[in-house]
Design a protein around this motif. Structure first.
Motif, mmCIF file in Angstrom:
data_model
loop_
_atom_site.group_PDB
_atom_site.id
_atom_site.type_symbol
_atom_site.label_atom_id
_atom_site.label_comp_id
_atom_site.label_asym_id
_atom_site.label_seq_id
_atom_site.Cartn_x
_atom_site.Cartn_y
_atom_site.Cartn_z
ATOM 1 N N ASP A 169 0.831 -1.211 0.000
ATOM 2 C CA ASP A 169 0.000 0.000 0.000
ATOM 3 C C ASP A 169 0.866 1.261 0.000
ATOM 4 N N ARG A 170 1.885 1.246 0.845
ATOM 5 C CA ARG A 170 2.764 2.411 0.940
ATOM 6 C C ARG A 170 3.467 2.654 -0.390
ATOM 7 N N ARG A 171 3.969 1.594 -1.022
ATOM 8 C CA ARG A 171 4.632 1.739 -2.327
ATOM 9 C C ARG A 171 3.673 2.275 -3.374
ATOM 10 N N ASN A 172 2.442 1.782 -3.395
ATOM 11 C CA ASN A 172 1.437 2.261 -4.357
ATOM 12 C C ASN A 172 1.124 3.738 -4.129
ATOM 13 N N LYS A 173 0.967 4.121 -2.861
ATOM 14 C CA LYS A 173 0.683 5.533 -2.542
ATOM 15 C C LYS A 173 1.870 6.422 -2.942
ATOM 16 N N GLU A 174 3.091 5.970 -2.703
ATOM 17 C CA GLU A 174 4.284 6.737 -3.089
ATOM 18 C C GLU A 174 4.376 6.866 -4.606
ATOM 19 N N ARG A 175 4.080 5.776 -5.311
ATOM 20 C CA ARG A 175 4.105 5.807 -6.781
ATOM 21 C C ARG A 175 3.051 6.782 -7.303
ATOM 22 N N GLU A 176 1.848 6.709 -6.730
ATOM 23 C CA GLU A 176 0.761 7.618 -7.122
ATOM 24 C C GLU A 176 1.166 9.072 -6.859
ATOM 25 N N PHE A 177 1.761 9.307 -5.685
ATOM 26 C CA PHE A 177 2.229 10.653 -5.340
ATOM 27 C C PHE A 177 3.280 11.129 -6.340
ATOM 28 N N ASN A 178 4.268 10.284 -6.664
ATOM 29 C CA ASN A 178 5.338 10.666 -7.591
ATOM 30 C C ASN A 178 4.819 10.940 -8.993
ATOM 31 N N GLU A 179 3.847 10.154 -9.455
ATOM 32 C CA GLU A 179 3.259 10.389 -10.780
ATOM 33 C C GLU A 179 2.513 11.719 -10.808
ATOM 34 N N LEU A 180 1.729 11.963 -9.774
ATOM 35 C CA LEU A 180 0.987 13.224 -9.705
ATOM 36 C C LEU A 180 1.953 14.407 -9.594
ATOM 37 N N ASN A 181 3.029 14.234 -8.839
ATOM 38 C CA ASN A 181 4.016 15.302 -8.678
ATOM 39 C C ASN A 181 4.688 15.618 -10.019
ATOM 40 N N ARG A 182 5.053 14.575 -10.784
ATOM 41 C CA ARG A 182 5.655 14.800 -12.117
ATOM 42 C C ARG A 182 4.681 15.531 -13.031
ATOM 43 N N ASP A 183 3.416 15.103 -12.994
ATOM 44 C CA ASP A 183 2.391 15.746 -13.814
ATOM 45 C C ASP A 183 2.225 17.209 -13.404
ATOM 46 N N PHE A 184 2.222 17.443 -12.103
ATOM 47 C CA PHE A 184 2.111 18.812 -11.579
ATOM 48 C C PHE A 184 3.289 19.669 -12.042
ATOM 49 N N GLN A 185 4.507 19.152 -11.930
ATOM 50 C CA GLN A 185 5.705 19.889 -12.343
ATOM 51 C C GLN A 185 5.643 20.235 -13.833
ATOM 52 N N ARG A 186 5.223 19.266 -14.649
ATOM 53 C CA ARG A 186 5.113 19.484 -16.101
ATOM 54 C C ARG A 186 4.080 20.569 -16.402
ATOM 55 N N LYS A 187 2.904 20.452 -15.786
ATOM 56 C CA LYS A 187 1.843 21.438 -16.028
ATOM 57 C C LYS A 187 2.248 22.827 -15.544
ATOM 58 N N GLN A 188 2.950 22.870 -14.433
ATOM 59 C CA GLN A 188 3.412 24.152 -13.897
ATOM 60 C C GLN A 188 4.411 24.807 -14.853
ATOM 61 N N ARG A 189 5.339 24.012 -15.381
ATOM 62 C CA ARG A 189 6.331 24.526 -16.336
ATOM 63 C C ARG A 189 5.644 25.025 -17.610
ATOM 64 N N GLU A 190 4.697 24.245 -18.134
ATOM 65 C CA GLU A 190 3.960 24.651 -19.337
ATOM 66 C C GLU A 190 3.171 25.928 -19.086
ATOM 67 N N PHE A 191 2.574 26.029 -17.903
ATOM 68 C CA PHE A 191 1.814 27.222 -17.532
ATOM 69 C C PHE A 191 2.715 28.454 -17.565
ATOM 70 N N ARG A 192 3.889 28.355 -16.927
ATOM 71 C CA ARG A 192 4.822 29.498 -16.894
ATOM 72 C C ARG A 192 5.271 29.885 -18.300
ATOM 73 N N GLU A 193 5.597 28.871 -19.113
ATOM 74 C CA GLU A 193 6.048 29.154 -20.484
ATOM 75 C C GLU A 193 4.952 29.837 -21.289
ATOM 76 N N ASP A 194 3.724 29.304 -21.207
ATOM 77 C CA ASP A 194 2.607 29.896 -21.945
ATOM 78 C C ASP A 194 2.306 31.304 -21.453
ATOM 79 N N LEU A 195 2.311 31.489 -20.138
ATOM 80 C CA LEU A 195 2.040 32.806 -19.571
ATOM 81 C C LEU A 195 3.099 33.819 -20.012
#
Length: 167
Positions: A85-111
């Motif tokens: 369970d802990r590994r799955n939650k960490e993996r889910e967190f890391n995937e969401l964090n990568r997605d967040f970082q990507r979207k944040q970078r794209e947002f800054r570039e577009d802005l």
């Protein structure tokens, strides 16, 4: 002896000419930063950008809160969770964090790209307004960058007013 007399006369004439020419030159200064912050077209451009990027900004804020909640949950419950369970939650967190970082970078570039586009239009209008004022009031030169400019040659308020009144 004649050579010294002529060069002294030439220096005096040159100095007199330079003083006369300088007295006739009309100089102005415009603080471009103030124009880009205070003029109505600049304010409207900023409001347009805020409205255009508002939804994406809110989405990023929601993702950040979700990530924070997931991290707090892992820290609080991680020791009591099963290994899988802990590994799955960490993996889910890391995937969401990568997605967040990507979207944040794209947002800054577009802005940044859109801000540059909008401000280029405002700057173009400001430069046309400055040229109109210069021609109408017979300025010889108007500076937009200076280490120091006396308030008596600063025409920034005049430019902001003209830009704000223009349709």
């Amino acid at each position: 002896m004649k050579g010294i007399g002529l060069s002294a006369l030439a220096a005096v004439l040159l100095a007199a000419f330079a003083t006369t020419a300088a007295a006739e030159v009309k100089v102005g200064f415009v603080n471009s930063d103030r124009v880009m912050k205070e003029a109505t077209p600049a304010k409207k451009a900023q409001q347009k950008l805020e409205k255009e990027f508002e939804k994406r900004d809110q989405d990023l804020q929601r993702m950040a809160k979700q990530l924070q909640g997931m991290q707090e949950g892992l820290e609080k419950n991680g020791v009591t969770m099963g290994e899988g369970d802990r590994r799955n939650k960490e993996r889910e967190f890391n995937e969401l964090n990568r997605d967040f970082q990507r979207k944040q970078r794209e947002f800054r570039e577009d802005l940044n790209q859109r801000r540059n586009e909008e401000l280029a239009g405002v700057l173009d209008r400001a430069n046309k307004t400055i040229k109109q004022i210069a021609e109408a009031e017979k300025y010889d030169i108007i500076f937009q960058e200076a280490v120091y400019a006396s308030p008596r040659i600063d025409i920034t308020d005049k430019v902001i007013k003209a830009l704000s009144e223009a349709k």
